[in-house]
Design a protein around this motif. Structure first.
Motif, PDB file in Angstrom:
ATOM      1  N   ASN A  84      83.632  52.093  53.848  1.00  0.00           N
ATOM      2  CA  ASN A  84      84.503  53.009  54.574  1.00  0.00           C
ATOM      3  C   ASN A  84      83.734  53.886  55.554  1.00  0.00           C
ATOM      4  O   ASN A  84      84.201  54.140  56.665  1.00  0.00           O
ATOM      5  N   HIS A 317      91.197  53.925  50.161  1.00  0.00           N
ATOM      6  CA  HIS A 317      90.392  53.244  49.148  1.00  0.00           C
ATOM      7  C   HIS A 317      90.501  53.952  47.804  1.00  0.00           C
ATOM      8  O   HIS A 317      90.634  53.309  46.760  1.00  0.00           O
ATOM      9  N   THR A 410      89.434  45.491  50.486  1.00  0.00           N
ATOM     10  CA  THR A 410      88.976  46.303  51.616  1.00  0.00           C
ATOM     11  C   THR A 410      87.482  46.086  51.860  1.00  0.00           C
ATOM     12  O   THR A 410      87.013  46.164  53.003  1.00  0.00           O
TER      13      THR A 410
END
Length: 513
Positions: A84, A317, A410
């Protein structure tokens, strides 16, 4: 006199040895700080769980499961969160310390605010609850799955491979289910769907990131008036990012599925897109005043949107992947306290969510920097435009996959996006006619400013031959192949390795207990 000099020399040597020992002690102590803090967190999680479930049925097992769930949360923070914030750190849009603090805050917020509807009995889709005879067997399965998934993610973090904690846990539950109930108990259609999403998600993420970067390169970077082009197109990209995130988070937080949820998420995403475009258009216009017509100015315009994207990715997330740590823990608590496993609905205790959220944040702060550097700096070189393409591709791909019902990671999408950006740069640098035309126009303008005759022939550097040119291309590849091989190998090994290890843990514990 000689004896005094000898004694002095001996004393100096002894003092130097003491100094060396002190330096070595400090070095060893520093290396033990992070494990010490991690153990302290696990101890606090155990105490917290013990005080909360004291007197409840199976309290000792629940406390042990809380410790293992906390360990899994630490590993998620150490491994998964790098995807991320890694691109933002690699693009130097934010420092490592600021990225760690920001990600820890937004991961915890996402887990505690929006993570409740995501946490469920993960075994319900892989091993149908109706095939589990008694709560003790479910508890045994979930404990084996948690242990093996945690150790696999820990090992992957140690070798520097960002793997999917979701797929690690899926593989672990699969292995424990096979060991407990046999091959006939597995819902192989669900496994096939997961495998398809596992293989497709990095390819889709890479393709989307390459498309977004192609748009940025062609419509902004290689335009003669970069600032005017940025004023037109950057607000559009920011609005698309905001709308995608809003739709995704709405879909993630909905209590129901189907057409109703999709329509609501589309409406929220569209409204957010319009509002974000209005705000971004004004902000970009104000921010671009006085900026020079160069790529460095574009980096300034993309920096804030990139940091915002990293924060939103961390929130999403935390909301989604906290279930990997506390989902099995919640199932264990439910099985022991309610004594009812024939249900897909769980009542999630607050203390379970707190352990998951805090564990992710602590793991990120202690062990996150290594994989953040891997994702953000060591695969390919990123700037704010390329990193923003990765973030936007991740949000957009996850949103589309959620609508289609595909179980994607992800982790795979974000890292696939980094790969896609790097490989696209290799292709674009070698093949883009627009880039070559732009460079030629730029050279002519610079010559005109210097007072040179633009029509005069320019001396060219002699190349050293085709073979040397090919070697130079290979040497200067923009994607480091060694990291690609390590990461892809870890991806393919995740589900079978976690499944095998989980089955071994289940069998070993059955024999010992």
């Amino acid at each position: 006199m000689a004896d005094r000099k000898s004694r002095k020399t001996t004393l100096d040597k002894d003092l130097e040895k003491f100094s060396d020992v002190e330096e070595a002690s400090i070095f060893v102590a520093r290396s033990l700080v992070a494990p010490g803090i991690a153990l302290l967190f696990l101890a606090l999680a155990v105490v917290y769980a013990a005080l909360t479930v004291s007197g409840a049925p199976g309290a000792v097992v629940i406390v042990a499961a809380a410790a293992i769930g906390g360990y899994m949360a630490l590993n998620i923070g150490a491994n998964d969160v790098a995807n991320n914030v890694g691109p933002a750190v690699g693009a130097k849009a934010i420092t490592m310390g600021s990225a760690l603090i920001m990600a820890a805050i937004f991961e915890s917020a996402g887990a505690l605010i929006a993570g409740w509807n995501v946490v469920a009995t993960i075994s319900a889709g892989i091993i149908p609850p109706a095939l589990i005879d008694e709560p003790a067997l479910l508890v045994h399965m979930m404990m084996a799955a948690l242990i093996s998934a945690s150790l696999w993610v820990h090992f992957s973090t140690w070798i520097g491979a960002p793997v999917s904690t979701t797929h690690s846990l899926v593989g672990a539950v699969l292995g424990a289910g096979l060991a407990a109930a046999g091959i006939g108990a597995v819902d192989w259609l669900t496994i096939g769907t997961i495998a398809f999403g596992w293989a497709a998600s990095p390819l889709i993420g890479g393709a989307m990131a390459a498309l977004f970067l192609a748009f940025i390169e062609s419509s902004i970077v290689y335009q003669d008036d970069k600032i005017a082009a940025a004023r037109r197109n950057v607000p559009l990209l920011i609005a698309l990012m905001a709308g995608s995130f809003a739709a995704y988070l709405t879909l993630l937080g909905m209590n129901f599925a189907g057409d109703g949820a999709s329509l609501v998420s589309v409406a929220v995403g569209a409204a957010t897109f319009v509002l974000a475009w209005i705000v971004a258009h004004r902000l970009v216009k104000m921010q671009s005043i006085g900026l020079e017509n160069r790529n460095q100015s574009l980096k300034v315009l993309f920096r804030i949107p990139l940091v915002a994207a990293a924060a939103l990715l961390s929130f999403a997330h935390g909301a989604n992947d906290v279930s990997n740590a506390v989902g099995p823990l919640a199932a264990i608590v439910h099985a022991l306290v309610e004594r009812n496993i024939q249900t897909d609905t769980l009542n999630i205790p607050v203390w379970v969510m707190v352990i998951g959220a805090m564990g992710i944040s602590v793991g990120l702060l202690l062990y996150g920097p290594r994989l953040i550097r891997m994702v953000g700096e060591q695969i390919t070189r990123l700037n704010p435009m390329r990193a923003f393409s990765v973030a936007l591709a991740t949000a957009f791909t996850v949103l589309v996959a959620s609508w289609l019902g595909l179980p994607v990671s992800t982790t795979h999408i974000a890292v696939g996006g980094v790969f896609g950006v790097g490989f696209f740069r290799e292709w674009y640098t070698a093949n883009s006619q627009q880039r070559r035309n732009y460079i030629e126009r730029k050279r002519l303008r610079e010559n005109a400013v210097d007072g040179e005759d633009e029509d005069a022939p320019k001396p060219r550097k002699q190349k050293s031959g085709k073979a040397n040119s090919q070697q130079e291309v290979i040497r200067r590849r923009l994607v480091r192949r060694a990291h690609v091989r390590t990461i892809v190998a870890a991806w393919f090994a995740t589900v079978p390795a976690a499944a095998l290890f989980s089955a071994l843990v289940f069998w070993a514990s059955s024999v010992l207990l």
